[in-house]
Design an enzyme around this catalytic site. Structure first.
Site, PDB file in Angstrom:
ATOM      1  N   GLY A   1       8.005  -7.887  -2.625  1.00  0.00           N
ATOM      2  CA  GLY A   1       6.581  -7.771  -2.952  1.00  0.00           C
ATOM      3  C   GLY A   1       6.306  -8.377  -4.316  1.00  0.00           C
TER       4      GLY A   1
ATOM      5  N   ARG B   1      10.076 -11.603   2.124  1.00  0.00           N
ATOM      6  CA  ARG B   1      11.095 -10.590   2.428  1.00  0.00           C
ATOM      7  C   ARG B   1      11.937 -11.215   3.536  1.00  0.00           C
ATOM      8  NH1 ARG B   1       9.167  -5.903  -0.139  1.00  0.00           N
ATOM      9  NH2 ARG B   1       6.913  -5.602  -0.101  1.00  0.00           N
TER      10      ARG B   1
ATOM     11  N   ASP C   1      14.212  -3.500  -5.311  1.00  0.00           N
ATOM     12  CA  ASP C   1      15.491  -3.006  -4.781  1.00  0.00           C
ATOM     13  C   ASP C   1      16.033  -3.867  -3.643  1.00  0.00           C
ATOM     14  OD1 ASP C   1      13.482  -2.074  -3.143  1.00  0.00           O
ATOM     15  OD2 ASP C   1      14.428  -0.141  -2.744  1.00  0.00           O
TER      16      ASP C   1
ATOM     17  N   THR D   1       8.533  -5.469  -9.723  1.00  0.00           N
ATOM     18  CA  THR D   1       7.895  -4.699  -8.654  1.00  0.00           C
ATOM     19  C   THR D   1       6.839  -3.797  -9.278  1.00  0.00           C
ATOM     20  OG1 THR D   1       8.185  -2.844  -7.107  1.00  0.00           O
ATOM     21  CG2 THR D   1       9.890  -3.094  -8.760  1.00  0.00           C
TER      22      THR D   1
ATOM     23  N   ASP E   1       6.181  -0.969  -8.251  1.00  0.00           N
ATOM     24  CA  ASP E   1       6.518   0.434  -7.963  1.00  0.00           C
ATOM     25  C   ASP E   1       7.195   1.186  -9.114  1.00  0.00           C
ATOM     26  OD1 ASP E   1       5.499   0.026  -5.464  1.00  0.00           O
ATOM     27  OD2 ASP E   1       7.432  -0.121  -4.446  1.00  0.00           O
TER      28      ASP E   1
ATOM     29  N   ASP F   1      10.232   1.727  -9.582  1.00  0.00           N
ATOM     30  CA  ASP F   1      11.183   2.685  -9.010  1.00  0.00           C
ATOM     31  C   ASP F   1      12.642   2.247  -9.143  1.00  0.00           C
ATOM     32  OD1 ASP F   1      10.942   0.566  -7.298  1.00  0.00           O
ATOM     33  OD2 ASP F   1      10.816   1.736  -5.475  1.00  0.00           O
TER      34      ASP F   1
ATOM     35  N   ARG G   1       5.773   3.263  -1.465  1.00  0.00           N
ATOM     36  CA  ARG G   1       6.362   3.700  -0.194  1.00  0.00           C
ATOM     37  C   ARG G   1       7.324   4.853  -0.403  1.00  0.00           C
ATOM     38  NH1 ARG G   1       7.991  -1.760   2.310  1.00  0.00           N
ATOM     39  NH2 ARG G   1       8.850  -1.778   0.230  1.00  0.00           N
TER      40      ARG G   1
END
Ligand code: F6P
Length: 324
Positions: free
Chosen positions: A11, A72, A103, A126, A128, A130, A172
């Site tokens: 992403g 992706r 990731d 990213t 995110d 995360d 997500r």
């Protein structure tokens, strides 16, 4: 090391271009030839690899998206795909790679390193936030500011109409975006995958607020929350508290992935891009460059996606206290 390549994958996130720019210019500054791989791992497999000069990245630091495109890649998950990718890298004499992504990107890079041993250093790109091994990822700051701007606007109309809004933000598997823009946006409730909060609890918090004369509320829901997405949670609340609230749902979606990066993201991306080049030249491989307590740190790829980066309990607690 004389030749390196850079690519963006997974992403996209605002600031990826600033990172590519730093890799290209940092590499050239250190006497390297720099190549750009187009569309991430797919481009590696298809041999879509181009030489980049300093001017190739002019006028890109302020741009969202990624000039190298992203994907992706399913093919890179296969040994055949990775073999083709390796052959293309080898053909051009590329000796080091900078992978910008999240990731999934680093899982691919770790596998590729295991099989072919090409030194790769990652930069965390990213929205995110995360990834273990960095306090912040490139794009997170821009994404939370984009979401916050939307939440502020929704709050205006929620207040005018005495409504309850369920606002879904991206994430997500992670509630970093939700918790940050929930706190900054003054949300009554934030629902994140990292903590359990069921609809009964949401209903009782809303009811308690109503009893204290709250006429409108904002509930920020991370898309990956275990109780469901914003639409699903809203439906459950309608069933639990029929006709009590005028409920609306708003899903912010991919708006959070685009836009011009904030100053913080541009600076972080530039710093990490240069660190990745320095890392390659210093002999680092199979690691991600991150920033922890304002210091550059290199973390093994496996740790970045296997180890947890939990949301602080303090942030979760803050939402409760500040929404009374
Ligand atoms: O990983 C970044 C992210 O934006 C997640 O927050 C989201 O779940 C996902 O990507 C969406 O992916 P896609 O754009 O492929 O639908």
């Amino acid at each position: 090391m004389k030749k390196i390549a850079v690519f963006t994958s997974g992403g996209d996130s605002p600031g990826m271009n600033a990172c590519v720019r730093a890799v290209v210019r940092g590499g050239i500054y250190k006497g390297l030839e720099v190549f750009g791989i187009i569309r991430g791992y797919n481009g590696m497999i298809q041999g879509n690899i181009i030489p980049l000069q300093s001017h190739s990245v002019s006028n890109t630091i302020q741009k969202g998206g990624t000039i190298l495109k992203s994907a992706r890649s399913k093919d890179f998950m296969t040994p055949e795909g990775r073999k083709k990718a390796f052959e293309n890298i080898q053909k051009l004499g590329i000796e080091g790679i900078v992978a910008i992504g999240g990731d999934g990107t680093f899982r691919g890079a770790a596998e590729f390193y295991k099989e072919y041993g090409i030194p790769t250093v990652g930069c965390p790109g990213t929205i995110d936030n995360d990834l273990y091994g960095t306090d912040y990822t490139i794009g997170y700051d821009t994404a939370i500011n984009t979401a916050l701007d939307a939440i502020d606007k929704i709050r205006d109309t929620a207040d005018s109409h005495d409504r309850v809004f369920f606002i879904e933000v991206m994430g997500r598997d992670s509630g970093y975006i939700a918790i940050a823009c929930g706190i900054a946006g003054g949300a009554e409730i934030v629902m994140v995958p990292e903590t359990l909060m069921d609809s009964d609890e949401v209903a009782s918090i809303l009811q308690a607020g109503w009893n204290r004369s709250k006429t409108s509320s904002i509930i920020v829901v991370a898309e990956g929350d275990e109780e469901g997405n914003a639409q699903e949670v809203a439906e459950k609340i309608k069933t639990l508290l029929p006709n009590q609230f005028d409920i609306r749902v708003s899903t912010l979606g991919h708006i959070q992935r685009g836009g011009s990066p904030t100053a913080r993201d541009r600076i972080l991306a530039s710093r990490l891009g240069l660190a990745a080049v320095d890392g390659l030249l210093a002999g680092y491989k199979n690691v991600m460059a991150g920033v922890i307590n304002d210091q550059i740190v290199f973390t093994p790829f496996e740790d970045t996606f296997q180890k947890d980066k939990p949301i602080s309990q303090e942030m979760i607690e803050m939402v409760k206290i500040l929404s009374i």
